[in-house]
Write a protein that holds these residues in place. Structure first.
Motif, PDB file in Angstrom:
ATOM      1  N   LYS A   1     -35.210  31.166 123.772  1.00  0.00           N
ATOM      2  CA  LYS A   1     -35.933  30.022 124.350  1.00  0.00           C
ATOM      3  C   LYS A   1     -36.853  29.335 123.336  1.00  0.00           C
ATOM      4  O   LYS A   1     -36.984  28.116 123.352  1.00  0.00           O
ATOM      5  CB  LYS A   1     -36.711  30.422 125.604  1.00  0.00           C
TER       6      LYS A   1
ATOM      7  N   GLY B   1     -46.315  31.561 124.858  1.00  0.00           N
ATOM      8  CA  GLY B   1     -46.403  33.010 124.639  1.00  0.00           C
ATOM      9  C   GLY B   1     -47.456  33.333 123.588  1.00  0.00           C
ATOM     10  O   GLY B   1     -48.107  34.376 123.641  1.00  0.00           O
ATOM     11  N   LEU B   2     -47.614  32.391 122.650  1.00  0.00           N
ATOM     12  CA  LEU B   2     -48.583  32.600 121.572  1.00  0.00           C
ATOM     13  C   LEU B   2     -50.011  32.694 122.136  1.00  0.00           C
ATOM     14  O   LEU B   2     -50.844  33.432 121.601  1.00  0.00           O
ATOM     15  CB  LEU B   2     -48.475  31.426 120.589  1.00  0.00           C
TER      16      LEU B   2
ATOM     17  N   ALA C   1     -49.436  41.212 124.837  1.00  0.00           N
ATOM     18  CA  ALA C   1     -49.406  39.941 125.583  1.00  0.00           C
ATOM     19  C   ALA C   1     -48.840  40.162 126.978  1.00  0.00           C
ATOM     20  O   ALA C   1     -49.360  39.651 127.973  1.00  0.00           O
ATOM     21  CB  ALA C   1     -48.562  38.919 124.826  1.00  0.00           C
ATOM     22  N   SER C   2     -47.788  40.941 127.043  1.00  0.00           N
ATOM     23  CA  SER C   2     -47.158  41.207 128.336  1.00  0.00           C
ATOM     24  C   SER C   2     -48.141  41.934 129.260  1.00  0.00           C
ATOM     25  O   SER C   2     -48.188  41.678 130.460  1.00  0.00           O
ATOM     26  CB  SER C   2     -45.885  42.030 128.085  1.00  0.00           C
TER      27      SER C   2
ATOM     28  N   SER D   1     -51.005  39.530 130.378  1.00  0.00           N
ATOM     29  CA  SER D   1     -50.528  38.382 131.157  1.00  0.00           C
ATOM     30  C   SER D   1     -50.344  38.693 132.644  1.00  0.00           C
ATOM     31  O   SER D   1     -50.108  37.785 133.424  1.00  0.00           O
ATOM     32  CB  SER D   1     -49.215  37.846 130.575  1.00  0.00           C
TER      33      SER D   1
ATOM     34  N   ARG E   1     -54.309  34.270 133.588  1.00  0.00           N
ATOM     35  CA  ARG E   1     -53.376  33.159 133.775  1.00  0.00           C
ATOM     36  C   ARG E   1     -54.145  31.897 134.172  1.00  0.00           C
ATOM     37  O   ARG E   1     -53.840  30.802 133.719  1.00  0.00           O
ATOM     38  CB  ARG E   1     -52.312  33.502 134.817  1.00  0.00           C
TER      39      ARG E   1
ATOM     40  N   GLN F   1     -52.637  24.645 128.950  1.00  0.00           N
ATOM     41  CA  GLN F   1     -51.196  24.393 128.998  1.00  0.00           C
ATOM     42  C   GLN F   1     -50.889  23.123 129.792  1.00  0.00           C
ATOM     43  O   GLN F   1     -50.034  22.326 129.431  1.00  0.00           O
ATOM     44  CB  GLN F   1     -50.479  25.578 129.644  1.00  0.00           C
TER      45      GLN F   1
ATOM     46  N   ASP G   1     -43.426  30.681 132.966  1.00  0.00           N
ATOM     47  CA  ASP G   1     -43.752  30.031 134.242  1.00  0.00           C
ATOM     48  C   ASP G   1     -43.964  28.533 134.077  1.00  0.00           C
ATOM     49  O   ASP G   1     -44.699  27.925 134.837  1.00  0.00           O
ATOM     50  CB  ASP G   1     -45.022  30.659 134.825  1.00  0.00           C
ATOM     51  N   ILE G   2     -43.328  27.939 133.076  1.00  0.00           N
ATOM     52  CA  ILE G   2     -43.554  26.501 132.833  1.00  0.00           C
ATOM     53  C   ILE G   2     -42.949  25.676 133.977  1.00  0.00           C
ATOM     54  O   ILE G   2     -43.613  24.808 134.537  1.00  0.00           O
ATOM     55  CB  ILE G   2     -42.957  26.060 131.468  1.00  0.00           C
TER      56      ILE G   2
ATOM     57  N   ARG H   1     -40.672  45.310 128.885  1.00  0.00           N
ATOM     58  CA  ARG H   1     -41.338  44.006 128.975  1.00  0.00           C
ATOM     59  C   ARG H   1     -40.714  43.145 130.074  1.00  0.00           C
ATOM     60  O   ARG H   1     -41.412  42.464 130.820  1.00  0.00           O
ATOM     61  CB  ARG H   1     -41.246  43.296 127.636  1.00  0.00           C
TER      62      ARG H   1
ATOM     63  N   ASP I   1     -42.744  41.578 133.141  1.00  0.00           N
ATOM     64  CA  ASP I   1     -42.800  40.117 133.295  1.00  0.00           C
ATOM     65  C   ASP I   1     -42.179  39.643 134.610  1.00  0.00           C
ATOM     66  O   ASP I   1     -42.586  38.626 135.158  1.00  0.00           O
ATOM     67  CB  ASP I   1     -42.078  39.412 132.122  1.00  0.00           C
TER      68      ASP I   1
ATOM     69  N   ARG J   1     -44.511  41.286 138.051  1.00  0.00           N
ATOM     70  CA  ARG J   1     -45.934  41.027 138.307  1.00  0.00           C
ATOM     71  C   ARG J   1     -46.068  40.083 139.506  1.00  0.00           C
ATOM     72  O   ARG J   1     -45.166  39.274 139.798  1.00  0.00           O
ATOM     73  CB  ARG J   1     -46.618  40.455 137.061  1.00  0.00           C
TER      74      ARG J   1
HETATM   75  O1   DC Z   1     -42.663  34.516 124.776  1.00  0.00           O
HETATM   76  P1   DC Z   1     -43.402  35.710 124.145  1.00  0.00           P
HETATM   77  O2   DC Z   1     -42.519  36.885 123.868  1.00  0.00           O
HETATM   78  O3   DC Z   1     -44.199  35.300 122.973  1.00  0.00           O
HETATM   79  O4   DC Z   1     -44.427  36.161 125.288  1.00  0.00           O
HETATM   80  C1   DC Z   1     -45.203  37.318 125.166  1.00  0.00           C
HETATM   81  C2   DC Z   1     -45.684  37.759 126.536  1.00  0.00           C
HETATM   82  O5   DC Z   1     -46.580  36.785 127.070  1.00  0.00           O
HETATM   83  C3   DC Z   1     -44.585  37.912 127.575  1.00  0.00           C
HETATM   84  O6   DC Z   1     -44.104  39.236 127.603  1.00  0.00           O
HETATM   85  C4   DC Z   1     -45.254  37.534 128.873  1.00  0.00           C
HETATM   86  C5   DC Z   1     -46.395  36.651 128.481  1.00  0.00           C
HETATM   87  N1   DC Z   1     -46.182  35.243 128.806  1.00  0.00           N
HETATM   88  C6   DC Z   1     -46.439  34.846 130.102  1.00  0.00           C
HETATM   89  O7   DC Z   1     -46.752  35.682 130.938  1.00  0.00           O
HETATM   90  N2   DC Z   1     -46.329  33.531 130.454  1.00  0.00           N
HETATM   91  C7   DC Z   1     -45.959  32.617 129.553  1.00  0.00           C
HETATM   92  N3   DC Z   1     -45.874  31.327 129.919  1.00  0.00           N
HETATM   93  C8   DC Z   1     -45.664  33.006 128.222  1.00  0.00           C
HETATM   94  C9   DC Z   1     -45.774  34.338 127.880  1.00  0.00           C
END
Ligand code: DC
Length: 207
Positions: free
Chosen positions: A13, A32-33, A80-81, A84, A90, A97, A113-114, A162, A166, A169
């Protein structure tokens, strides 16, 4: 035009979102960053990623942290996971965002979740998937090329853990928006995946 690109880790993606941004001349945000920066800030502050208050405090990370190469590591992805899953985290990252998505002229955002939460009005929503095996092989090859130690088994287990976190949750789980187009990249190379994504966007925009 807002383009939403969602999908699991290593589905392609990020590559697709970057290529779409280049092709259509739109700014791109890798969301994700932001979560990786929160996870990293928790580590730097000796906090607990599973504590909502520690993770929320880390949302005030300095912008300079976004340039830290450590954010690209597997460890940062795991952190991050974990951070998040907290609804407060969030919520804290939502405005940033949302502002990016709604800037004049449009934008491309990739994440989880865009299409469902951040920009449900996006003109085109892509849900990029690939088999666990294909994603693990890709990650393995990337890490080998970067000279990093890794085993395919460990990467597969990490990706599966992961995915589970993801998708299960309660707040904004990874799920395709009802009006998303699914793009399976398991058997596609980079150029093929990008060409398909561009064709999907062009078709949607034309109709
Ligand atoms: O896309 P990534 O692998 O860099 O994302 C790292 C973690 O961030 C992913 O496991 C879940 C979280 N994440 C999220 O919950 N919502 C997003 N819009 C982007 C990333």
């Amino acid at each position: 035009m807002i383009l939403a690109v969602d999908g699991p880790t290593a589905s392609g993606k990020g590559t697709i979102a970057k290529a779409l941004a280049g092709h259509f001349g739109l700014p791109h945000l890798d969301t994700g960053l932001l979560y990786r920066a929160v996870g990293r800030q928790v580590t730097l502050s000796d906090g607990d990623p599973d504590s909502e208050s520690d993770a929320l405090a880390a949302c005030d990370f300095p912008d300079s942290l976004l340039a830290d190469p450590e954010l690209r590591s597997e460890a940062s992805g795991g952190m991050a996971s974990r951070v998040s899953i907290h609804p407060e985290v969030r919520r804290a990252l939502y405005e940033r965002q949302r502002k990016f998505a709604t800037q004049p002229g449009g934008a491309v955002l990739d994440g989880r979740d865009i299409g469902t939460v951040i920009a449900p009005e996006a003109e085109v929503k892509l849900f990029v998937i690939a088999s666990l095996e294909a994603r693990a092989q890709r990650r393995f090859a990337e890490m080998r090329a970067a000279g990093r130690e890794a085993t395919l088994e460990a990467i597969t287990a990490d990706l599966a853990a992961r995915d589970e976190r993801d998708t299960s949750r309660n707040t904004a789980p990874l799920v395709a928006a009802k009006d998303a187009v699914t793009l399976d990249t398991s058997d596609l190379d980079r150029d093929q995946a990008v060409a398909r994504a561009i064709a999907i966007v062009e078709k949607r925009v034309r109709s």
